[in-house]
Motif scaffolding. Structure first.
Motif, PDB file in Angstrom:
ATOM      1  N   ALA A 125      -3.747  81.991  42.243  1.00 58.22           N
ATOM      2  CA  ALA A 125      -4.729  82.327  43.275  1.00 58.22           C
ATOM      3  C   ALA A 125      -6.147  82.237  42.732  1.00 58.22           C
ATOM      4  O   ALA A 125      -7.076  81.836  43.447  1.00 58.22           O
ATOM      5  N   TYR A 136      -1.767  82.597  53.248  1.00 57.57           N
ATOM      6  CA  TYR A 136      -1.674  82.865  51.819  1.00 57.57           C
ATOM      7  C   TYR A 136      -1.327  84.327  51.555  1.00 57.57           C
ATOM      8  O   TYR A 136      -0.524  84.637  50.672  1.00 57.57           O
ATOM      9  N   LEU A 168      -7.186  87.303  51.564  1.00 58.07           N
ATOM     10  CA  LEU A 168      -6.995  85.854  51.562  1.00 58.07           C
ATOM     11  C   LEU A 168      -6.814  85.406  53.006  1.00 58.07           C
ATOM     12  O   LEU A 168      -6.656  86.228  53.913  1.00 58.07           O
ATOM     13  N   LEU A 187      -0.025  78.474  48.252  1.00 60.58           N
ATOM     14  CA  LEU A 187      -0.471  78.979  46.955  1.00 60.58           C
ATOM     15  C   LEU A 187       0.045  78.080  45.836  1.00 60.58           C
ATOM     16  O   LEU A 187       1.067  78.347  45.221  1.00 60.58           O
ATOM     17  N   VAL A 219       1.928  85.829  49.618  1.00 51.49           N
ATOM     18  CA  VAL A 219       1.935  86.765  48.489  1.00 51.49           C
ATOM     19  C   VAL A 219       2.890  87.918  48.753  1.00 51.49           C
ATOM     20  O   VAL A 219       3.712  88.280  47.902  1.00 51.49           O
ATOM     21  N   VAL A 277      -7.999  88.541  43.754  1.00 48.11           N
ATOM     22  CA  VAL A 277      -7.385  88.705  42.436  1.00 48.11           C
ATOM     23  C   VAL A 277      -7.891  89.994  41.784  1.00 48.11           C
ATOM     24  O   VAL A 277      -7.130  90.725  41.139  1.00 48.11           O
ATOM     25  N   ARG A 280      -7.279  78.624  42.882  1.00 46.79           N
ATOM     26  CA  ARG A 280      -7.163  77.871  44.141  1.00 46.79           C
ATOM     27  C   ARG A 280      -8.049  78.400  45.257  1.00 46.79           C
ATOM     28  O   ARG A 280      -8.545  77.630  46.075  1.00 46.79           O
ATOM     29  N   PHE A 281      -8.261  79.714  45.313  1.00 43.97           N
ATOM     30  CA  PHE A 281      -8.833  80.252  46.538  1.00 43.97           C
ATOM     31  C   PHE A 281     -10.095  81.090  46.362  1.00 43.97           C
ATOM     32  O   PHE A 281     -10.541  81.710  47.301  1.00 43.97           O
ATOM     33  N   GLN A 282     -10.640  81.158  45.159  1.00 45.43           N
ATOM     34  CA  GLN A 282     -11.823  81.977  44.965  1.00 45.43           C
ATOM     35  C   GLN A 282     -13.101  81.165  45.162  1.00 45.43           C
ATOM     36  O   GLN A 282     -13.106  79.952  45.051  1.00 45.43           O
TER      37      GLN A 282
END
Length: 356
Positions: free
Chosen positions: A239, A84, A80, A128, A88, A195, A242-244
């Motif tokens: 995650a 971020y 990430l 996140l 985590v 993920v 939001r971030f993929q």
């Protein structure tokens, strides 16, 4: 096969080797925790009759943190953005530390809740949190700043839900393992490589613990295991949305943990309607009532594994189906839970369990 899925398949042998290595490392730590023997004393609301060591979840935590640190250092594809990733790691360390203290000191519920909220706040502060949510029929909904409150509530709820469900050997750990593997597979198919990899790391830690807890409980996960697993699964769900590269539905983790969510929600509502103190320890969850009514505890645990697998299959179908069909698919886990509830109530009446 699309490009993200092809890349996930190519990386799978290395990731499976890493998962196996982390499982071995987790098992070593769990054996150490058995020797240390943080005791869990039996009482009327618990399923065990003899003093048994707990905090076996330390093995899960140590294995996951080792894996995520290796991922941070070497996992270029699965990384990430820096803030971020640090969020985590920081949130994972904090929830592990606080839940281990809870194992040792048995913190009051309010203190536990506030500390969990602080852990969730660390993750949210790093960025996140859920900005948008994909809903059937309505499409994508932008929550704006309200997404922060939704994320905080979601993280805390899932953390406690997994903690509440951890009352039979292998139940919470088995559900976590199955949910992690499904989440990894779904994320890999859709290009969510963080993920995908992080879920395999968590699966490795749980895989090393599970043989010590099921079918016979030589050690329990304890709060450090159940709270950590719930928190991380919830964080992966955030995650994933939001971030993929391809946004995934926020409903993935609720599908995978549908049996857990339903049991906790049903029990909470039932106790509120009965005027009971919901912060007080009890043995009135559906899975506990089923065991008290004569069901084999191993069978109840395996049944919940099946609920998690059904949730995973439903999630795969949900993502692949046209929008018009998705609501009907989402009702399948609920229908199964309603059948389970009816069965438990019937068994409880036969066993004359007047008070849950």
């Amino acid at each position: 096969m699309n490009l993200p899925a092809a890349l996930a398949v190519l990386a799978l042998p290395r990731h499976l080797a890493l998962m196996a290595g982390l499982a071995i490392f987790s098992a070593i730590v769990v054996r150490v925790m058995i020797s240390i023997g943080v005791p869990d004393h039996p009482d009327p609301r618990k399923a065990h009759a003899h003093i048994t060591p707990k905090s076996g979840g330390v093995g899960i935590v140590c294995a996951f943190l080792l894996g995520v640190l290796l991922l941070y250092r070497y996992g270029q594809v699965s990384r990430l953005a820096e803030p971020y990733f640090i969020g985590v790691i920081a949130a994972a360390v904090l929830i592990a530390a606080i839940s281990f203290i809870d194992d040792l000191l048995n913190l009051p519920f309010l203190v536990k809740l506030l500390t969990q909220l602080a852990c969730a706040g660390v993750a949210v502060a790093s960025g996140l949190w859920v900005h948008m949510l994909a809903l059937p029929y309505y499409g994508t909904v932008d929550f704006g700043a309200a997404g922060i409150a939704i994320t905080l509530g979601f993280l805390v709820f899932v953390t406690n839900a997994m903690n509440f469900i951890d009352g039979l050997n292998g139940l919470a750990s088995g559900v976590t393992l199955i949910a992690s593997l499904f989440l990894a597979g779904i994320a890999g198919l859709h290009g969510g490589f963080f993920v995908y990899t992080a879920s395999l790391l968590l699966a490795g830690g749980v895989l090393g613990f599970l043989p010590f807890n099921f079918p016979k409980g030589r050690i329990f996960m304890g709060d450090v295991g159940s709270q950590f697993c719930g928190f991380m699964l919830a964080l992966f769900g955030v995650a994933a949305t939001r971030f993929q590269g391809v946004p995934l539905s926020f409903l993935l983790v609720p599908f995978l943990l549908s049996g857990v969510f339903y049991d906790v929600a049903f029990t909470l509502i039932r106790r509120l309607l009965a005027g009971e103190n919901i912060a007080r320890a009890h043995n009135g969850h559906l899975y506990q009532v089923a065991r008290r009514a004569g069901m084999d505890s191993r069978g109840v645990a395996v049944l919940h594994w099946g609920f998690a697998a059904l949730g995973g299959i439903t999630a795969l179908a949900f993502l692949a189906a046209p929008s018009a069909l998705r609501p009907a698919m989402g009702l399948l886990p609920l229908a199964v839970q309603l059948v389970w509830t009816r069965y438990v109530i019937r068994r409880a009446r036969i066993a004359r369990l007047d008070r849950w």
